[in-house]
Design a protein around this motif. Structure first.
Motif, PDB file in Angstrom:
ATOM      1  N   HIS A   1      18.033  -3.563   3.060  1.00  0.00           N
ATOM      2  CA  HIS A   1      19.321  -3.079   3.571  1.00  0.00           C
ATOM      3  C   HIS A   1      19.380  -1.575   3.802  1.00  0.00           C
ATOM      4  O   HIS A   1      20.416  -0.941   3.603  1.00  0.00           O
TER       5      HIS A   1
ATOM      6  N   HIS B   1      13.435 -11.058   5.159  1.00  0.00           N
ATOM      7  CA  HIS B   1      14.681 -11.162   4.387  1.00  0.00           C
ATOM      8  C   HIS B   1      15.706 -11.976   5.166  1.00  0.00           C
ATOM      9  O   HIS B   1      16.362 -11.446   6.065  1.00  0.00           O
TER      10      HIS B   1
ATOM     11  N   GLU C   1      16.119 -11.699  -3.818  1.00  0.00           N
ATOM     12  CA  GLU C   1      16.501 -10.335  -3.901  1.00  0.00           C
ATOM     13  C   GLU C   1      17.180 -10.070  -5.240  1.00  0.00           C
ATOM     14  O   GLU C   1      18.107 -10.780  -5.628  1.00  0.00           O
TER      15      GLU C   1
ATOM     16  N   HIS D   1      18.477 -15.720   4.829  1.00  0.00           N
ATOM     17  CA  HIS D   1      19.062 -16.800   4.026  1.00  0.00           C
ATOM     18  C   HIS D   1      19.218 -18.003   4.935  1.00  0.00           C
ATOM     19  O   HIS D   1      19.592 -17.865   6.105  1.00  0.00           O
TER      20      HIS D   1
ATOM     21  N   ASP E   1      18.502 -10.641   7.779  1.00  0.00           N
ATOM     22  CA  ASP E   1      19.347 -10.946   6.615  1.00  0.00           C
ATOM     23  C   ASP E   1      20.566 -11.782   7.024  1.00  0.00           C
ATOM     24  O   ASP E   1      21.711 -11.437   6.709  1.00  0.00           O
TER      25      ASP E   1
END
Ligand SMILES: [Zn+2]
Length: 348
Positions: free
Chosen positions: A230, A31, A169, A33, A297
């Motif tokens: 998360h 996960h 997501e 970006h 993340d």
């Protein structure tokens, strides 16, 4: 480019450069970006100053003492290419890039960054939380969202011929909105049609991951193909954590490296990396080793090494050695970093 079908994808993984043998995925961050804009909606309406971020204000920005609009914009291909090269040098191979609708996904940039950095990138699809979505989505129905996600996997996403390798997501707020439920139901249908895994972004409420998991159970969706993101900022007690894992979903600790107590959204007991490893150990003790993945993340500039952060290399350079010091076996590390990501990213 031709439309792929389920048979073409089965047993393969799909990166932004095309289909690959899942054995080539290697150590995977589930996960992240790379190109993303997560500017809070109130600052889209009333922009704040794009103050340059540097080593002298990075900490202050992370603690909300100082603000910069640049914090929320990952829009520098050259910078992230360098950061991903550092990750590859530290032992990472594949990054799952989950910038979904509302966060300004840019598939073409991901292709260039993958080629230039040597990191394999698996792209997500679907839509992020309610407040970030295109307001026109409120008029759309479940089947429309499902068809869109199926096409993003089989044909290409966001106006390109670059295909998604995972769904998500998929955003949820707390309380969960009607729009978000429709998108989630669409994602479950798209999963049935494509064989992809789904990544869920739960809202900031300690009971919402369970609410979403129960929704999946009620729909008869395969729990072992759903990743709950998360966990670090959502669930703080073992009782809730173990109950959630008992549903069979994959538990994702994806804020590794984020260790500051200040958390912009709420006053929570943000764990540090050592606490994360302890919670993971509790899951393993309950027999859930096959249901744990980890990541950073990264969605803020302040988390990139260029600006004083830990970068995509942190788990490989720092966390895995700490796992070894804390008694994690090589089999456990391999399961978390390689085997479970490979299982999830292989189309069924
Ligand atoms: Zn994310």
């Amino acid at each position: 480019m031709a439309r792929l079908d389920r048979a073409a994808l089965k047993g393969r993984a799909q990166t932004v450069l095309g289909l690959v043998d899942p054995a080539s995925l290697g150590a995977t961050l589930m996960h992240e970006h790379v190109i993303c804009d997560i500017t809070p909606r109130k600052y889209v309406a009333e922009p704040i100053e794009d103050r340059e971020i540097d080593l002298c204000n990075c900490w202050q920005i992370n603690y909300g003492q100082t603000f910069s609009g640049l914090k929320w914009k990952l829009n520098q291909p050259d910078v992230v290419t360098g950061e991903l090269r550092e990750m590859v040098a530290a032992g990472g191979r594949t990054v799952v890039e989950l910038t979904s609708g509302g966060l300004k996904p840019d598939p073409k940039a991901l292709v260039d960054i993958s080629k230039a950095s040597g990191a394999q990138l698996v792209m997500g699809c679907g839509h992020y939380v309610n407040d970030y979505q295109d307001p026109r989505n409120h008029q759309r129905k479940v089947d429309d969202f499902a068809a869109e996600m199926v096409a993003q996997v089989f044909e290409g996403a966001w106006g390109t011929e670059i295909r998604a390798g995972i769904i998500g997501e998929i955003g949820c707020q707390a309380p969960w909105t009607d729009l978000e439920r429709r998108v989630m139901q669409g994602a479950i249908i798209a999963q049935q049609e494509t064989g992809a895994a789904i990544n869920v972004h739960p809202g900031r409420n300690e009971d919402q991951p369970q609410e979403v998991a129960d929704f999946f159970l009620k729909q008869g969706a395969p729990m072992d193909r759903m990743v709950m993101s998360h966990i670090d900022r959502t669930i703080f007690d073992e009782t809730r954590l173990l109950r959630l894992a008992d549903t069979g979903c994959v538990i994702e600790f994806d804020l590794f490296g984020q260790e500051n107590a200040y958390y912009v959204h709420s006053d929570i007991d943000m764990p540090n990396d050592a606490t994360r490893l302890r919670l993971m150990r509790a899951l393993i003790g309950r027999g859930h080793l096959d249901r744990i993945v980890i990541s950073h993340d990264i969605c803020y500039r302040t988390r990139l090494t260029r600006y004083g952060g830990h970068g995509y290399q942190h788990i490989f350079a720092n966390v895995i050695p700490m796992m070894r010091r804390r008694g994690y076996s090589e089999t456990e590390i391999d399961t978390i970093m390689v085997r479970t990501p490979k299982r999830l990213l292989t189309f069924v």
